[in-house]
Design a protein around this motif. Structure first.
Motif, PDB file in Angstrom:
ATOM      1  N   PHE A 154       0.788  -1.231   0.000  1.00  0.00           N
ATOM      2  CA  PHE A 154       0.000   0.000   0.000  1.00  0.00           C
ATOM      3  C   PHE A 154       0.825   1.288   0.000  1.00  0.00           C
ATOM      4  CE2 PHE A 154      -3.016  -3.082   1.909  1.00  0.00           C
ATOM      5  CZ  PHE A 154      -4.048  -2.950   0.982  1.00  0.00           C
ATOM      6  N   SER A 155       2.083   1.235   0.471  1.00  0.00           N
ATOM      7  CA  SER A 155       2.874   2.464   0.567  1.00  0.00           C
ATOM      8  C   SER A 155       3.232   3.007  -0.823  1.00  0.00           C
ATOM      9  CB  SER A 155       4.164   2.212   1.354  1.00  0.00           C
ATOM     10  OG  SER A 155       4.995   3.356   1.322  1.00  0.00           O
ATOM     11  N   ASN A 156       3.007   4.306  -1.035  1.00  0.00           N
ATOM     12  CA  ASN A 156       3.358   4.937  -2.311  1.00  0.00           C
ATOM     13  C   ASN A 156       4.858   5.132  -2.466  1.00  0.00           C
ATOM     14  OD1 ASN A 156       0.766   5.132  -3.402  1.00  0.00           O
ATOM     15  ND2 ASN A 156       0.373   7.092  -2.385  1.00  0.00           N
ATOM     16  N   SER A 157       5.628   4.862  -1.391  1.00  0.00           N
ATOM     17  CA  SER A 157       7.084   4.950  -1.470  1.00  0.00           C
ATOM     18  C   SER A 157       7.689   3.681  -2.058  1.00  0.00           C
ATOM     19  CB  SER A 157       7.670   5.194  -0.068  1.00  0.00           C
ATOM     20  OG  SER A 157       7.200   6.407   0.472  1.00  0.00           O
ATOM     21  N   VAL A 158       6.875   2.644  -2.200  1.00  0.00           N
ATOM     22  CA  VAL A 158       7.341   1.357  -2.730  1.00  0.00           C
ATOM     23  C   VAL A 158       6.881   1.242  -4.176  1.00  0.00           C
ATOM     24  CG1 VAL A 158       7.273  -1.145  -2.447  1.00  0.00           C
ATOM     25  CG2 VAL A 158       7.210   0.339  -0.434  1.00  0.00           C
ATOM     26  N   THR A 159       7.809   1.469  -5.095  1.00  0.00           N
ATOM     27  CA  THR A 159       7.471   1.448  -6.519  1.00  0.00           C
ATOM     28  C   THR A 159       8.572   0.772  -7.329  1.00  0.00           C
ATOM     29  OG1 THR A 159       8.530   3.592  -6.936  1.00  0.00           O
ATOM     30  CG2 THR A 159       6.200   3.629  -6.334  1.00  0.00           C
ATOM     31  N   VAL A 160       8.270   0.468  -8.565  1.00  0.00           N
ATOM     32  CA  VAL A 160       9.290   0.109  -9.555  1.00  0.00           C
ATOM     33  C   VAL A 160       9.157   1.112 -10.695  1.00  0.00           C
ATOM     34  CG1 VAL A 160       9.265  -2.347  -8.983  1.00  0.00           C
ATOM     35  CG2 VAL A 160       7.773  -1.503 -10.796  1.00  0.00           C
ATOM     36  N   LYS A 161      10.214   1.250 -11.480  1.00  0.00           N
ATOM     37  CA  LYS A 161      10.168   2.178 -12.608  1.00  0.00           C
ATOM     38  C   LYS A 161      10.178   1.397 -13.913  1.00  0.00           C
ATOM     39  CE  LYS A 161      12.053   6.522 -10.831  1.00  0.00           C
ATOM     40  NZ  LYS A 161      10.942   7.374 -11.259  1.00  0.00           N
ATOM     41  N   ARG A 162       9.268   1.765 -14.801  1.00  0.00           N
ATOM     42  CA  ARG A 162       9.204   1.145 -16.124  1.00  0.00           C
ATOM     43  C   ARG A 162       9.556   2.191 -17.177  1.00  0.00           C
ATOM     44  NH1 ARG A 162       7.223  -3.763 -15.985  1.00  0.00           N
ATOM     45  NH2 ARG A 162       5.659  -4.447 -14.485  1.00  0.00           N
ATOM     46  N   GLU A 163      10.379   1.769 -18.134  1.00  0.00           N
ATOM     47  CA  GLU A 163      10.737   2.695 -19.203  1.00  0.00           C
ATOM     48  C   GLU A 163       9.601   2.790 -20.210  1.00  0.00           C
ATOM     49  OE1 GLU A 163      14.349   3.713 -22.348  1.00  0.00           O
ATOM     50  OE2 GLU A 163      14.418   1.887 -21.133  1.00  0.00           O
ATOM     51  N   ILE A 164       9.312   4.000 -20.638  1.00  0.00           N
ATOM     52  CA  ILE A 164       8.288   4.245 -21.648  1.00  0.00           C
ATOM     53  C   ILE A 164       8.970   4.191 -23.011  1.00  0.00           C
ATOM     54  CG2 ILE A 164       6.568   5.875 -22.517  1.00  0.00           C
ATOM     55  CD1 ILE A 164       6.421   7.027 -19.679  1.00  0.00           C
TER      56      ILE A 164
END
Length: 432
Positions: A166-176
């Motif tokens: 649920f935390s918005n600080s936990v993400t991955v980044k995807r290249e567009i």
């Protein structure tokens, strides 16, 4: 704390020579390793002396194993050294505002406290028997009841799983890759902000994504989204599946480390090797260039986690100074439960939990040996009226002791197996 203090001073214009050194994460990693080694070796000796004075020694059950009686009275609760050697460098050198750091501090304290209570109750039972003039025989029922251990592990799993989901600080980044791809929403993904990152002098567009995704070995796209475990109509309930999986992993790995802790230096050495493996995973996943080269998911903010991992590895190696054969101190459940929980949480954070059966192969086999032994014994007793065994004794390391192998040789060979398993786990990043 030092990092946060110096960072605050720099932002508010308070400067003096050397104040900016802690801005370099490589320096903080090195300081973390050095400090954890110093704490575990220096304070280890003092703790051993203190525990000996207080007569907080280990009681050993008569299992008919070579050298077991020589271990009688060896100080226990040594896991306190490991936990302090992990927490102090982390508190000093890591950014305490980062969610991953807070989560790992919680895991260390939570399972360490639970293990400490278990060890304390065992010692209390021994002292009570001595006060009554009764010959004390060590029993599994002397410590914290199994259901309370499981309850504590389940609660920690809920906290870890809920935070990561649920935390918005936990993400991955995807290249567009293509214009407009940002508008495509994959099931189970929540897309946040978009930014541009320069790689080798060229701009690359990335979008931050909240998604319950993990690394799956030997598969071409290398990723698996937990949302795919449910029908599209139930995608909003993916968090239930995810949290249940986290609970299972935390409980299984924590108990696996606890079961493996039966020979001098065995669990400590294995944990140090696994810690190095997780450090490599965190580094490559948190480095945008390496993540692109290996074609693996890029996970922002993993850099601070390397401070914790460095302290973890340093504390385990430092503890081996006293825990290697012949052990001067045992970690007890204070250490073993915490080590397993830390490894589980780190694997989940770097999204390599599906690789746990590979790099935690010794923990897995030790766990399975107990399950198989108990299950087969009960089955044969029910069927033939007499229980039979698969191994001479479980967990597996005791089987080899019964076969006449010295415990230092068993520990060393299990370390070698772990090294090979770790290499295989790292190789899976490219073998698909």
């Amino acid at each position: 704390m030092l990092y946060n203090l110096f960072d605050w001073m720099i932002k508010h214009g308070y400067r003096f020579p050397g104040i900016g050194l802690l801005q370099f994460i490589t320096l903080r990693v090195l300081l973390s390793v050095i400090l954890s080694l110093l704490i575990s070796t220096f304070f280890g000796k003092k703790l051993i002396s203190f525990l000996q004075r207080k007569q907080l020694g280990e009681s050993v059950r008569d299992l008919g194993l070579a050298g077991e009686q020589q271990k009688m009275g060896t100080p226990t609760m040594g896991g306190i050294i490991i936990i302090l050697a992990v927490l102090i460098p982390t508190l000093l050198f890591a950014d305490l505002h980062k969610v991953y750091i807070r989560l790992m501090i919680l895991c260390s304290v939570w399972l360490g406290a639970m293990g400490f209570l278990d060890d304390y109750l065992k010692i209390k039972a021994k002292r009570t028997a001595k006060a009554k003039g009764i010959a004390y025989k060590k029993s599994d029922s002397d410590g914290l009841a199994g259901r309370f251990k499981i309850f504590g592990q389940v609660m920690l799993g809920i906290i870890v799983g809920s935070t990561l989901y649920f935390s918005n600080s936990v993400t991955v980044k995807r290249e567009i890759i293509e214009t407009g791809s940002n508008s495509i929403i994959v099931r189970g993904e929540k897309r946040l902000n978009e930014d541009t990152v320069m790689i080798d002098g060229k701009p690359h567009r990335f979008v931050s994504v909240k998604t319950p995704i993990t690394t799956i070995p030997f598969v071409k796209n290398h990723e698996f989204n937990y949302a795919k475990l449910l029908p599209a109509s139930l995608a909003d309930y993916t968090y239930i599946i995810y949290i249940l999986i986290v609970i299972f992993i935390v409980t299984a790995v924590s108990n696996g480390a606890n079961i493996t802790d039966g020979l001098d230096g065995l669990a400590t050495g294995i944990s140090a090797i696994i810690g190095i493996c997780l450090g490599i995973f965190a580094y490559v996943s948190g480095n945008i260039k390496l993540a692109e080269y290996l074609n693996i998911m890029y996970i922002p903010n993993l850099g601070e986690l390397s401070i914790f991992i460095a302290a973890f590895v340093g504390s385990c190696i430092g503890f081996l100074w006293y825990n290697a054969y012949p052990a001067q101190i045992f970690m007890g459940d204070t250490g073993s439960l915490a080590l397993g929980g830390i490894i589980a949480a780190l694997a989940i954070i770097v999204r390599k939990e599906l690789l746990i059966p590979i790099f935690c192969s010794v923990f897995l086999v030790e766990n399975l040996s107990v399950v198989l032994q108990v299950s087969y014994f009960k089955y044969t007793k029910r069927k033939y009226g007499e229980g039979r065994r698969i191994f001479l004794m479980s967990p597996l390391h005791h089987h080899y002791q019964k076969k006449g192998y010295h415990e230092s040789k068993i520990a060393l060979r299990f370390w070698i197996v772990t090294i090979l398993s770790v290499i295989l786990a790292i190789v899976t990043l490219k073998v698909r």
